[in-house]
Design an enzyme around this catalytic site. Structure first.
Site, PDB file in Angstrom:
ATOM      1  CG  LEU A 108     -25.797  66.705  -6.493  1.00  0.00           C
ATOM      2  CD1 LEU A 108     -25.650  68.050  -6.689  1.00  0.00           C
ATOM      3  CD2 LEU A 108     -27.057  66.137  -5.992  1.00  0.00           C
ATOM      4  CD  GLN A 161     -20.686  71.999  -9.903  1.00  0.00           C
ATOM      5  OE1 GLN A 161     -20.308  71.674 -10.617  1.00  0.00           O
ATOM      6  NE2 GLN A 161     -20.925  73.090  -9.484  1.00  0.00           N
ATOM      7  CD  GLU A 162     -22.789  70.572  -3.542  1.00  0.00           C
ATOM      8  OE1 GLU A 162     -22.208  71.006  -3.080  1.00  0.00           O
ATOM      9  OE2 GLU A 162     -24.095  70.999  -4.114  1.00  0.00           O
ATOM     10  CB  SER A 163     -17.190  67.014  -2.597  1.00  0.00           C
ATOM     11  OG  SER A 163     -17.650  65.601  -3.336  1.00  0.00           O
ATOM     12  CE1 TYR A 202     -24.089  72.490  -6.920  1.00  0.00           C
ATOM     13  CE2 TYR A 202     -26.425  72.440  -7.571  1.00  0.00           C
ATOM     14  CZ  TYR A 202     -25.405  72.164  -6.664  1.00  0.00           C
ATOM     15  OH  TYR A 202     -25.602  70.780  -5.872  1.00  0.00           O
TER      16      TYR A 202
END
Length: 495
Positions: A311, A314-316, A441
C-alpha cells in the site's frame, strides 16, 4: 431317550449359532474399511502439496495458499485435523501417494494421460495452458518448428506434465530436443531463464503470471497447449468414497460462490502485467524496503506487514518526503484532516505516517459491511482509502442495480469505472468519482503484495534447499479450530 435327543439338539443349535455369530463377526472385522472411514478413524487428513506462492506458503499469519485453503476447508467438512506435507519439487509427490503416506496431492497439477494411468483425479477447479518462456531481449521462438531450429535447448522439469507434452510433439517434430532437470521445480527454472542460465522452459500460465511479479524479464514466446484442467489426485483404487465426497465438496464450493472468491483472492489480479512498473518495483524492493520493513512490521497489527508495505509503495514509492499537488504527503500520502484524525502531527515523519496510515485503514475495514467475506473486505477498504468510503458504497449500490453482487469484489471492481459516467453518477448519492483509478489502485497493490510474497518465498526456499535434501519433507499439523494458525505451530521433520 427323547429328552436326551432333545437336549443334544438344543446343544447342537447353540453350537451352530455360536459358530455363525463368530464367523459373521470375523467377516465384519475382516471387511476392509473405505478410504473415507480410515481418514475419519485416524482423525487426520494427510495432504501433500508444493511449497510455492500459489499452493502453500507460510504467511505472516500462518499457512496460506489456494490449495491450503481448499484442503483446510475439506478437512473441516470431514471434521478431522489437516496434516500438510509440503514438498519443494514434484519428484516426491506421487511416490508418497503410491506408498499411502498421504491421502491427497493438492498441488495445482494438470490432468494428463500419464497421470490418469496411475492416479485418480478429483474435480477440476481451474484451467491453465502450457507456455514456452524466454527472457526479454533474447530471440523469441514463435512456434514449435522454431524450437527445433535452436542451438540452445529447452529445459523442463523431469517427469512433469511438460515432458509428456513434448514427447507427443516429438512424434510430429522429430528434431525437437530438450533437457530435463531432476530435483527442481518450475519456479527454479523460470528464475534461471530470467538470469540467463538457461534459454527456454515450459510453465503453466498462472505460475508464469505470478513469477513475472518477481522476474519481470520473463515473457511468453507462445502457447504450447490449450487450457488444461487442474485437479487434486488420489490413489487409483476401486474405493471411490473419498472421490465421491470431493465431488460433493467442490460442487458446494462452486454453487456457493466460495471457489470463485478463492480464485479471485489468489490470482484474480494476475491478468494485467506492467513490465516497466514491475522492474521498478523489484529494484525498490531490494534497495528501499529493507530500511522501512521494521516500521511496517511494527505497525501492521492484524494486517500482513507486506500488505501495508505494498500500500505504501502504491502511495509514495516508499519516499517519506513524497508530496502531491492535491495536498497529500508522506509515506502513506495522508490528507491533513486524515492525519489529524489518527494523531499524526508530522506527515513527513515516516514512522508517524506508517502508523497513521495503518490506523486509518484499520478504521475503514471496520466500516465495511459484514455481509462481505472477511478476506475481501480489505479490497473494499483499499478502494475507500483511494476514493472515499461514500464512493465505494455508491459503487456497491450501482452494482446491485445492474444485477451484480454488491458483496463481490469481482463484480464491484468491474463497475467502479462507471462512477465517471454522468448517466450513472447523476443518480448516486456521492456523485462523480474516478472509479477507474480506484480499480487500478487496488489491483496494483495486490500485484505489489504478490511480488513481495514471491520474493520472500524465493529467498526462503534458497535457505531451505541448503538445510534440507530433496527427500526431506516437513509435516505440519493444522488444528481444526485454528483458522489462522500461527507461524510457530509445531513442525516435525521426517527423515
Amino acid at each position: 431317550m427323547s429328552r436326551i435327543r432333545h437336549h443334544r439338539f438344543i446343544q447342537s443349535c447353540l453350537v451352530i449359532s455360536t459358530l455363525l455369530i463368530t464367523l459373521t463377526g470375523c467377516q465384519v472385522e475382516s471387511e476392509p474399511k473405505t478410504k473415507l472411514e480410515q481418514i475419519r478413524e485416524r482423525g487426520i487428513l494427510r495432504v501433500s502439496t508444493l511449497n510455492n506462492q500459489l499452493s502453500y506458503y507460510i504467511g505472516s499469519n500462518g499457512p496460506t495458499g489456494l490449495d491450503y485453503d481448499l484442503a483446510k476447508a475439506f478437512a473441516e467438512k470431514l471434521e478431522v485435523k489437516l496434516e500438510i506435507t509440503p514438498a519443494y519439487t514434484y519428484s516426491g509427490l506421487f511416490p508418497a501417494l503410491e506408498r499411502n503416506e498421504v491421502d491427497i496431492i493438492a498441488a495445482n497439477m494438470t490432468i494428463t494421460p500419464e497421470r490418469l494411468q496411475k492416479f485418480r483425479p478429483g474435480p477440476v477447479y481451474y484451467y491453465v495452458s502450457q507456455q514456452v518462456v524466454y527472457k526479454k531481449g533474447s530471440w523469441r521462438p514463435r512456434n514449435i518448428k522454431n524450437l527445433t531450429q535452436l542451438d540452445e535447448n529447452l529445459t523442463i522439469v523431469k517427469d512433469s506434465s511438460f515432458e509428456g507434452t513434448l514427447i507427443k510433439l516429438k512424434e510430429k517434430y522429430p528434431n525437437l530436443d530438450w533437457n530435463t532437470a531432476a530435483d527442481t521445480d518450475v519456479s527454479e527454472l523460470l528464475k534461471k531463464v530470467a538470469t540467463g542460465e538457461i534459454h527456454y522452459t515450459l510453465a503453466d500460465s498462472v505460475e508464469l503470471s505470478l513469477t513475472q511479479r518477481i522476474h519481470p524479464d520473463l515473457a511468453v514466446a507462445f502457447e504450447v497447449t490449450e487450457d488444461q484442467p487442474v485437479a487434486w489426485f488420489l490413489q487409483q483404487t476401486e474405493d471411490d468414497s473419498l472421490q465421491a465426497l470431493l465431488i460433493e465438496f467442490f460442487g458446494e464450493l462452486k454453487e456457493s460462490g466460495k471457489l470463485a472468491l478463492l480464485e479471485e483472492k489468489y490470482f484474480g489480479h494476475v491478468e494485467s502485467f506492467d513490465y516497466v512498473d514491475t522492474r521498478a518495483f523489484i529494484r525498490a524492493l531490494e534497495s528501499k524496503l529493507p530500511k522501512w520493513e521494521p516500521l511496517f512490521k511494527k505497525y501492521a497489527g492484524d494486517f500482513d506487514w507486506r500488505f501495508l508495505a505494498a500500500l505504501s509503495y502504491q502511495e509514495s514509492h516508499w519516499n517519506p518526503l513524497a508530496k502531491s499537488p492535491t495536498g497529500v504527503r508522506g509515506m502513506m500520502m495522508l490528507t491533513l484532516p486524515t492525519a489529524q484524525s489518527v494523531g499524526v502531527k508530522n506527515r513527513l515523519n515516516p514512522e508517524q505516517s506508517i502508523r497513521g496510515g495503518a490506523e486509518y485503514l484499520r478504521r475503514i475495514v471496520k466500516r465495511v459491511p459484514d455481509s462481505i467475506t472477511e478476506h475481501e473486505k480489505i479490497w473494499f477498504a483499499l478502494a475507500s482509502y483511494n476514493i472515499g468510503f461514500g464512493h465505494m458504497m455508491d459503487a456497491r449500490r450501482l452494482t446491485q442495480r445492474l444485477g451484480g453482487d454488491p458483496d463481490s469484489w469481482t463484480d464491484v471492481k468491474d463497475n467502479l469505472p462507471l462512477l465517471r459516467q454522468q448517466r450513472y453518477y447523476r443518480y448516486l448519492r456521492y456523485g462523480f468519482a474516478r472509479g477507474d483509478e480506484a480499480q487500478n489502485y487496488v489491483e496494483n497493490i495486490r500485484r505489489y503484495y504478490q511480488s513481495i510474497i514471491g520474493y520472500e518465498q524465493e529467498q526462503a526456499n534458497k535457505l531451505k534447499q541448503e538445510e534440507l535434501t530433496v527427500e526431506d519433507l516437513q509435516v505440519i499439523d493444522v488444528p481444526l479450530s485454528s483458522a489462522e494458525a500461527s507461524v510457530s505451530q509445531a513442525i516435525e521433520t521426517k527423515k
